[in-house]
Scaffold this motif. Structure first.
Motif, short mmCIF file in Angstrom:
data_model
loop_
_atom_site.label_atom_id
_atom_site.label_comp_id
_atom_site.label_asym_id
_atom_site.label_seq_id
_atom_site.Cartn_x
_atom_site.Cartn_y
_atom_site.Cartn_z
N ASN A 213 15.69 6.05 27.41
CA ASN A 213 16.60 5.78 26.52
C ASN A 213 16.46 4.45 25.58
N PHE A 214 15.52 4.28 25.07
CA PHE A 214 15.10 3.10 24.13
C PHE A 214 14.96 3.75 22.84
N PHE A 215 15.88 3.14 21.87
CA PHE A 215 15.82 3.84 20.44
C PHE A 215 15.41 2.45 19.32
N GLN A 216 14.36 2.59 18.66
CA GLN A 216 14.25 1.69 17.84
C GLN A 216 14.84 1.80 16.49
N ILE A 217 15.74 1.24 15.91
CA ILE A 217 16.47 1.76 14.46
C ILE A 217 15.70 0.50 13.52
N SER A 218 15.53 1.09 12.46
CA SER A 218 15.00 0.22 11.40
C SER A 218 15.27 0.63 9.92
N ASN A 219 15.25 -0.24 9.09
CA ASN A 219 15.50 0.18 7.62
C ASN A 219 14.46 1.06 7.19
N GLN A 220 14.77 2.12 6.14
CA GLN A 220 13.76 2.77 5.80
C GLN A 220 13.38 2.59 4.48
N VAL A 221 13.82 1.89 3.57
CA VAL A 221 13.30 1.42 2.39
C VAL A 221 13.59 -0.01 2.36
N SER A 222 12.71 -0.80 1.51
CA SER A 222 12.96 -2.22 1.44
C SER A 222 13.16 -2.75 0.00
N LEU A 223 13.28 -1.53 -1.05
CA LEU A 223 13.36 -2.09 -2.25
C LEU A 223 14.99 -1.79 -2.70
N GLY A 224 15.25 -2.64 -3.68
CA GLY A 224 16.62 -2.99 -4.23
C GLY A 224 17.64 -3.52 -3.69
N LEU A 225 17.19 -4.23 -2.49
CA LEU A 225 18.25 -4.95 -1.84
C LEU A 225 17.32 -6.32 -1.55
N SER A 226 18.19 -7.42 -1.12
CA SER A 226 17.38 -8.48 -0.97
C SER A 226 17.17 -8.65 0.70
N GLU A 227 16.22 -9.46 1.01
CA GLU A 227 15.90 -9.61 2.57
C GLU A 227 17.34 -9.94 3.17
N ALA B 193 0.99 -1.21 0.21
CA ALA B 193 0.05 0.01 -0.06
C ALA B 193 0.94 1.27 0.15
N CYS B 194 1.73 1.21 0.67
CA CYS B 194 2.67 2.39 0.66
C CYS B 194 4.04 2.05 -0.09
N PRO B 195 4.61 3.07 -0.86
CA PRO B 195 5.80 2.69 -1.69
C PRO B 195 6.93 2.35 -0.94
N THR B 196 7.18 2.82 0.26
CA THR B 196 8.46 2.59 1.19
C THR B 196 8.36 1.07 1.40
N ASN B 197 7.47 0.54 1.13
CA ASN B 197 7.43 -0.86 1.68
C ASN B 197 7.72 -1.99 0.27
N VAL B 198 7.37 -1.33 -1.13
CA VAL B 198 7.63 -2.14 -1.96
C VAL B 198 8.95 -2.69 -2.32
N GLY B 199 8.74 -3.98 -2.90
CA GLY B 199 10.11 -4.75 -2.93
C GLY B 199 10.05 -6.05 -2.05
N THR B 200 10.93 -5.86 -0.94
CA THR B 200 10.84 -7.20 -0.07
C THR B 200 9.44 -6.99 0.93
N GLY B 201 9.09 -5.85 0.93
CA GLY B 201 7.85 -5.50 2.14
C GLY B 201 8.37 -5.80 3.46
N LEU B 202 9.84 -5.91 3.63
CA LEU B 202 10.48 -6.09 4.84
C LEU B 202 10.82 -4.79 5.54
N ARG B 203 10.57 -5.07 6.89
CA ARG B 203 11.18 -4.09 7.72
C ARG B 203 11.76 -4.67 8.77
N ALA B 204 12.97 -4.50 9.14
CA ALA B 204 13.60 -5.17 10.21
C ALA B 204 14.05 -3.97 11.19
N SER B 205 13.95 -4.34 12.74
CA SER B 205 14.29 -3.36 13.46
C SER B 205 15.05 -4.01 14.82
N CYS B 206 15.63 -3.08 15.68
CA CYS B 206 16.08 -3.66 16.82
C CYS B 206 15.79 -2.55 17.67
#
Lengths: 358, 358
Positions: free
Chosen positions: A216-230, A163-176
Motif C-alpha cells: 500500500n505504498f505510493f510514491q508521488i512525484s512531479n512529472q515535469v521540472s520546467l516552467g516552475l521554480s524549485e 539527458a531526458c527532456p522531462t528533467n530540463v529546467g530545474t532538473g528537480l524531482r521531488a517525491s514522497c
C-alpha cells in the motif's frame, strides 16, 4: 561493504519525521551535468571515467559530503547493488553493467549522489516523514557549493540541461512515499491516482515502476521540472501530499466508523500471520506489515503489545526494508536462495513481532 | 430443545475412538419399512401418522432406546432442524416440510431413528473413530428386537424392501468420515476418489453431497446393499477405510520428509489465523481446523500449547461441529445473521485456541 548501514539509527528509515504515520519518506533530487562533457549515454568510456574522477575530487570540499563514502559501482557486488537499491540509494538503471558509474553516499544515508547515471550527477536527499523543506535545504546547499566549483550545463531560456527532456529546467524531482492502506481498503485509491495523473503527478510503488500498491505504498512525484521554480515545484507537491494525507485520514475514519470489525479482522489476521508463518514472500510480508501499521495508527493494536516498550513506528518502518531480499542476505552474511530467504524472513518477522508480554 | 446435546460428553464427537486422528466417525444405518403400509412417499397423511404412532409405541420396549427422545419433526424449529442436521442426526431430506416425520434419538446421540424419511424407518448408529463393528453390534440388536415386535417388508429373493432400489437387500449403508488433509496437500486424493468410485464406493463431504473437501473431510460409504451380507458389506468398507488410513499415513510421512517447512508453515498459519481473526466463515474455519488437527497429529504443534492441559483431540473434534451456524445460534441462544455468526465464530475460536501458556 555497507554493513554499517544495517544499524544506521539516523537514516531516513527511522520513522521519526513529520506525519511519519502516513508519509514514509520525502525525497528531492537534482539532475546536473558538467558542461565540458557529453551526456553519459553519449560519453566515451574515458570521458565517463573523467567525470567520475572530477566529482571524486570535488565532493570532499562540500561541507555536507566531507565524510561521505565514494564508491565505484564496478567494485560493488551484485548483492550489494541490490542492497543499495532496496535502501533507495541507487536506481535500477544505476546497477546495470555500464562502466564508469559511481556513488557518493553520506554516512547517515540522507545524501546520495549517483555519478554517470542518466545524467552526470543525480543528487538526492531523502529524509524520514513529510519533510520536503528539510530535503531542499540540504540539497540546495550542496548544489550551491558545487556550482561555485564547476560549471553545470545550463541554457539561458531552458535552465539546467539534462539527458531526458522531462528533467530540463530545474532538473528537480521531488517525491514522497505515502502509505495509503485506508484509501486502498475503501477502494478510493484508483480514482485518486487517475486525478493525480491528470494534474501531472506520477505515481510509482515502493521500488519504482511496476511495484505499485505493494504494501500500500505510493510514491508521488512531479512529472515535469520546467516552467516552475524549485520552490514552486516543492510547494505543488506539498499541496498534493497534504491533500492525500487528509484523504487517507478521512478513509481511516470511514474504516473505523463503517467497517470497524472487518478492519480489526484484517489487522489482527495480518499480525497473526506475521507471527506464525514459516515461509513468507517479500510482497506478502509487505502487505501484512502495511495492515499492522494501519492497526497501530488506528489504535486497534497497541504498540507495546507488538514490540514491548520499544518505539514501534521506527521498528515497523525499518521492517519494510529489512525484509527485502538483499537485506536478508546482508543480515545473514551470505547468498540465499528464494526459499531460504522466505524462511529467514518469516523467522525475523516472528522474532521482531513476538508477543510483547513474553 | 436439544440444549443438553451441546454438552454431551458421550457423543460420537468425543474423538476417543480407534484411529480417531484419521477416522472421525463411523456410521451404519438400516432402512426398514412396515409391511402393512405403503412406502412413505406413497402413504397418505393418515398412514404416515399411523406409522409415527406405531413406532412411538414400540421404541420404549427396545432396550437401547428406553430413555430416548421421541420428537415430531413438525414441532422442531428451523434452527433446531439445522442443529440436528449439523449433528448428523437427521438428513437434509428429513428437515423438509413433509408432515408426519419423527425422530427418535438416544441421550448419547449414538442412536437415531428417522421416521417417515424415504423409508418408514432409517435407523442409524454413529460412533467416534473407526468402529463399524461397535455400530453394527448396537444396530443389529435394535433391529432384532424390533423385528420380534413387527413385520418388516421383506421379499424372499430380494431381502428387505426399500423405497429406493439401491437400498434393497440388507437396507444397510455403512460409512466412515475420514480426515485426509495429507492426501489433499500431496494432491493424491483425486486419483483415490476416482478409484473408489470404480469399486462402488460413494464419497461425500462433511455434510453430504456438495460439501466435498470442506475441512478435508471425506465420507466414504458403500453404494449398493444387495447381494452381500451385512457382515460382508461392513468388512468391505473396513478394508477400504484401512487402505485409506494407511495411504493418509504414507502421505503424512511424505509431508514430513519432503515438505516439512511448507507443512509447518501451513499449520502455524492456520493456528495464527484461528487465534487472531475477528470474522471467519464456517468453511474457512473448517479448513484451518483441519490443518491444525494435522499439525497436532504430526507433532508440529504440541497439544498443550494450544489447549493447555486438556484433551486436544476431543476438543478439536468438537470444534468442527461447534462452529457450525446452528450450533453457534444454540450456544448464543438466539438467531444470528451471517456476519454476527462470523464474528462469534471467530471469538469462540480465539477463546478455545488461546495460548496454553496464558
Amino acid at each position: 561493504m555497507f554493513e554499517e548501514f544495517l544499524n544506521n539509527q539516523d537514516s531516513w528509515l527511522n520513522g521519526r519525521g513529520p506525519s511519519a504515520e502516513i508519509v514514509f519518506s520525502s525525497r528531492i533530487r537534482l539532475a546536473r551535468n558538467f558542461d565540458e562533457y557529453p551526456f553519459t549515454s553519449r560519453a566515451a568510456s574515458q570521458q565517463r571515467e573523467a567525470i567520475l574522477q572530477k566529482i571524486s575530487g570535488l565532493y570532499p570540499k562540500v561541507r555536507r559530503l566531507k565524510k561521505s563514502l565514494f564508491i565505484s559501482m564496478e567494485k560493488v557486488s551484485d548483492l550489494d547493488k541490490q542492497f543499495l537499491l532496496e535502501r533507495h540509494l541507487v536506481s535500477q538503471e544505476h546497477i546495470s553493467t555500464l562502466k564508469g558509474k559511481g556513488l557518493i553516499v553520506s554516512g547517515d544515508e540522507n545524501v546520495a549522489i549517483m555519478v554517470n547515471e542518466e545524467d552526470h550527477l543525480r543528487m538526492q536527499v531523502i529524509m524520514s516523514g513529510f519533510n520536503l523543506e528539510g530535503c531542499w535545504e540540504i540539497l540546495d546547499e550542496i548544489d550551491d557549493e558545487l556550482s561555485k566549483m564547476v560549471s553545470f550545463a545550463f541554457g539561458a531560456s531552458l535552465g539546467y540541461l539534462t539527458a531526458c527532456p522531462t528533467n530540463v529546467g530545474t532538473g528537480l524531482r521531488a517525491s514522497c512515499m505515502l502509505h495509503l492502506p485506508a484509501l486502498v481498503l475503501t477502494k478510493r485509491i484508483n480514482k485518486i491516482l487517475e486525478l493525480l495523473a491528470k494534474v501531472s503527478f506520477t505515481t510509482r510503488g515502493l521500488f519504482g515502476e511496476g511495484t505499485q500498491a505493494l504494501g500500500n505504498f505510493f510514491q508521488i512525484s512531479n512529472q515535469v521540472s520546467l516552467g516552475l521554480s524549485e520552490r514552486e515545484l516543492i510547494e505543488n507537491l506539498s499541496g498534493v501530499v497534504n491533500q492525500l494525507v487528509s484523504q487517507e485520514i478521512d478513509a481511516r475514519n470511514t474504516l473505523l466508523k463503517k467497517y470497524k470489525i472487518s478492519t480489526e479482522d484484517n489487522v489482527w489476521r495480518a499480525l497473526g500471520i506475521l507471527r506464525s508463518s514459516r515461509l513468507i514472500s517479500t510482497s506478502e510480508a509487505l502487505n501484512h506489515l502495511s495492515l499492522l501499521s494501519l492497526g497501530l495508527d488506528l489504535g486497534i493494536i497497541k504498540g507495546t503489545c507488538v514490540f514491548g516498550s520499544k518505539q514501534t513506528r521506527e521498528l515497523l518502518n525499518s521492517l519494510f526494508i529489512l525484509i527485502q531480499p538483499a537485506h536478508l542476505q546482508k543480515i545473514e552474511g551470505k547468498a540465499l536462495k528464494e526459499e531460504e530467504r522466505d524462511y529467514i524472513r518469516a523467522a525475523i518477522l516472528r522474532e521482531k513481532l513476538r508477543d510483547g508480554r513474553e
